[in-house]
Design an enzyme around this catalytic site. Structure first.
Site, PDB file in Angstrom:
ATOM      1  N   HIS A 200       0.595  -1.192   0.071  1.00 60.98           N
ATOM      2  CA  HIS A 200       0.075  -0.001  -0.138  1.00 60.98           C
ATOM      3  C   HIS A 200       0.868   1.232   0.130  1.00 60.98           C
ATOM      4  CE1 HIS A 200      -3.204  -2.759   0.788  1.00 60.98           C
ATOM      5  NE2 HIS A 200      -3.913  -1.930   1.103  1.00 60.98           N
ATOM      6  N   GLU A 203      -2.103   6.763  -0.903  1.00 56.41           N
ATOM      7  CA  GLU A 203      -3.152   7.075  -0.494  1.00 56.41           C
ATOM      8  C   GLU A 203      -3.128   8.102   0.670  1.00 56.41           C
ATOM      9  OE1 GLU A 203      -7.699   5.046   0.468  1.00 56.41           O
ATOM     10  OE2 GLU A 203      -5.900   4.305   1.586  1.00 56.41           O
ATOM     11  N   ASP A 281     -11.522  -2.764  -2.484  1.00 58.88           N
ATOM     12  CA  ASP A 281     -10.970  -2.495  -0.942  1.00 58.88           C
ATOM     13  C   ASP A 281     -11.564  -2.986   0.025  1.00 58.88           C
ATOM     14  OD1 ASP A 281      -8.834  -1.325   0.728  1.00 58.88           O
ATOM     15  OD2 ASP A 281      -9.574   0.539   0.618  1.00 58.88           O
ATOM     16  N   ASP A 282     -12.550  -2.673   0.918  1.00 63.29           N
ATOM     17  CA  ASP A 282     -13.310  -3.057   1.962  1.00 63.29           C
ATOM     18  C   ASP A 282     -14.757  -2.889   1.694  1.00 63.29           C
ATOM     19  OD1 ASP A 282     -11.040  -4.137   3.738  1.00 63.29           O
ATOM     20  OD2 ASP A 282     -10.412  -2.077   3.306  1.00 63.29           O
TER      21      ASP A 282
END
Length: 346
Positions: A200, A203, A281-282
């Site tokens: 990651h 962001e 993502d989630d």
């Protein structure tokens, strides 16, 4: 004026989906009720929750909800159900290939250790793939809030499962915490094993952290990476080196990275020639699955069907899907683009 083509029939690869975050909301409620687990209102009556990660407290609240959701997974059957339902949901959204990301250290204590849990997940993936027809693989991710030595352990674990369903190694959680450079040894282990490297970055932190992920971790793909758009020189490097960006628009807005969907700089990334794969993502916390990412970007940026088809193509090219699956998917994307417009454009 003819209707836009249905996005549900556009073949897609899904490269950014977290394990617990893939759970259906209804499944969360059912499993919690079964075991008498009290869920916060944000996961029940106020779902999907109002989130922000603009500061440390905001991320802590987000992580707390994720940890509560993970706690409802108590049995082998729960794990198998989650994987199967994630596969079913992606198929419903036009998915042909899914790389689901999991940190075994978050589940090992309850499921007999990280190796036993990884075995369980991979078996569940094989079963779900066989039942749904969705191609599937696993990305093992370390948690950057834990010690880098733990990440090395997970990298060795991932290396043991090369050619057995694990295709990549990642690094997740709040990218503002810890020192990314300290994880370079774990990524070197994964790199030597031939795994795809997908930390990651870009962001919650900006271009400077993207550079660290490229220089220290040798990233092949970036989880998010969307803020690369802020630095033209960096973006050119990403394009030149063929680094793919796993862009998750709905979660970007939910976490306060951008104020609204029209502010997500997808057009700038595409105009620069970047490889972009949209991801959910989630969905459990953000309330939007794979198809929703395409639909929101179509609406926010007035994307043409040609642009949407190219996004879908890039998702397969950036994946570790088998060559024959990619070939079929690309042909079907061309067929989608060549078909007469029909449906509601959902």
């Amino acid at each position: 004026m003819s209707e836009p083509r249905s996005l549900e029939t556009l073949p897609k690869a899904h490269l950014h989906l977290h394990f617990t975050g893939s759970m259906r909301h209804g499944t969360l409620l059912e499993l919690a009720e079964r075991d008498g687990i009290s869920l916060p209102d944000q996961l029940v009556s106020e779902w999907p929750p109002q989130l922000s990660a603009a500061d440390e407290k905001g991320w802590f609240r987000f992580q707390r909800l994720y940890d509560v959701a993970r706690s409802v997974l108590r049995t082998e059957g729960d794990v198998r159900r989650l994987v199967l339902e994630a596969a079913e949901d992606d198929v419903r959204d036009g998915g042909r290939w899914l790389e689901i990301q999991v940190d075994p250290s978050g589940y090992g204590a309850r499921f007999g250790g990280i190796s036993a849990f990884t075995d369980l997940v991979l078996d569940a993936v094989r079963d779900a793939s066989g039942r749904t027809g969705l191609g599937m693989a696993v990305v093992i991710a370390a948690n950057r809030t834990r010690h880098p030595l733990d990440a090395r352990t997970l990298a060795r674990l991932a290396a043991q499962y090369v050619d057995r369903g694990v295709v990549g190694f990642g690094l997740s959680n709040d990218e503002r915490r810890g020192s990314t450079v300290e994880f370079e040894h774990a990524f070197a282990i994964a790199e030597r094993a031939g795994l795809l490297l997908a930390p990651h970055g870009g962001e919650l932190r900006g271009p400077e952290h993207v550079r660290t992920c490229l220089d220290a971790l040798h990233a092949h793909r970036l989880g998010h990476g969307v803020r690369s758009a802020e630095d033209p020189d960096l973006l050119k490097r990403i394009v030149d080196e063929g680094i793919a960006l796993e862009v998750c628009p709905v979660s970007n807005v939910a976490l306060g990275v951008y104020s609204d969907l029209t502010s997500v700089p997808l057009p700038a990334l595409l105009d620069a020639g970047a490889t972009v794969a949209l991801g959910a993502d989630d969905p459990l916390l953000f309330g939007s699955r794979l198809n929703g990412q395409y639909a929101t970007m179509r609406a926010a940026h007035d994307l043409s069907d040609e642009q949407l088809a190219e996004l879908a193509r890039m998702s397969f090219r950036a994946s570790r899907a088998p060559a024959d699956l990619v070939t079929r998917a690309l042909a079907d994307i061309d067929a989608w683009l060549g078909a007469d417009r029909e449906g509601s454009g959902s």
